[in-house]
Design a protein around this motif. Structure first.
Motif, PDB file in Angstrom:
ATOM      1  N   VAL A  75     -39.122 -34.689 -29.063  1.00 40.26           N
ATOM      2  CA  VAL A  75     -39.989 -33.975 -29.577  1.00 40.26           C
ATOM      3  C   VAL A  75     -40.642 -35.154 -30.654  1.00 40.26           C
ATOM      4  O   VAL A  75     -41.964 -35.045 -30.931  1.00 40.26           O
ATOM      5  N   ARG A  96     -43.254 -24.435 -34.759  1.00 37.02           N
ATOM      6  CA  ARG A  96     -42.216 -24.201 -33.673  1.00 37.02           C
ATOM      7  C   ARG A  96     -40.810 -24.942 -33.890  1.00 37.02           C
ATOM      8  O   ARG A  96     -39.744 -24.183 -33.486  1.00 37.02           O
ATOM      9  N   TYR A 113     -46.461 -28.232 -34.610  1.00 36.87           N
ATOM     10  CA  TYR A 113     -44.997 -28.569 -34.343  1.00 36.87           C
ATOM     11  C   TYR A 113     -44.040 -27.837 -35.385  1.00 36.87           C
ATOM     12  O   TYR A 113     -42.935 -27.500 -35.220  1.00 36.87           O
ATOM     13  N   LEU A 127     -35.289 -32.163 -35.677  1.00 37.46           N
ATOM     14  CA  LEU A 127     -36.290 -32.586 -34.513  1.00 37.46           C
ATOM     15  C   LEU A 127     -35.670 -33.375 -33.604  1.00 37.46           C
ATOM     16  O   LEU A 127     -35.189 -34.326 -33.853  1.00 37.46           O
ATOM     17  N   VAL A 160     -44.685 -35.865 -30.738  1.00 38.31           N
ATOM     18  CA  VAL A 160     -45.659 -35.783 -31.738  1.00 38.31           C
ATOM     19  C   VAL A 160     -46.305 -37.021 -31.952  1.00 38.31           C
ATOM     20  O   VAL A 160     -47.517 -36.982 -32.269  1.00 38.31           O
TER      21      VAL A 160
END
Length: 86
Positions: free
Chosen positions: A14, A76, A73, A10, A18
């Motif tokens: 991102v 994705r 998340y 990640l 989050v």
């Protein structure tokens, strides 16, 4: 109640998104911990983990909302790994 989650692929942006999203849930605080790997790998995240803390007593609604956000998340960007839970 608190726990740490990780998604090694990640991106930093991102992770920050989050963390910001989770911080909007009442009674939830987040903190990003830095990557501790001694080997540089361009494909790994700059973040070691996302620490999630619930104020006591943690409501079931807050826990459910956090799970929904992480699931969103995770769908994705790949599954989260739970590192520690307290």
């Amino acid at each position: 109640m608190s726990y740490s989650v990780q998604n090694p692929k990640l991106p930093l942006a991102v992770y920050r998104e989050v963390a910001a999203h989770l911080s909007q849930v009442e009674g939830v605080q987040t903190e990003l911990t830095p990557q501790t790997s001694k080997q540089f790998d361009y494909t790994l995240s700059q973040v070691g983990s996302l620490e999630i803390q619930f104020s006591e007593p943690a409501s079931s609604e807050a826990r459910a909302q956090v799970e929904k956000i992480l699931a969103y998340y995770g769908d994705r960007f790949g599954a989260w790994t739970i590192l520690a839970q307290a």
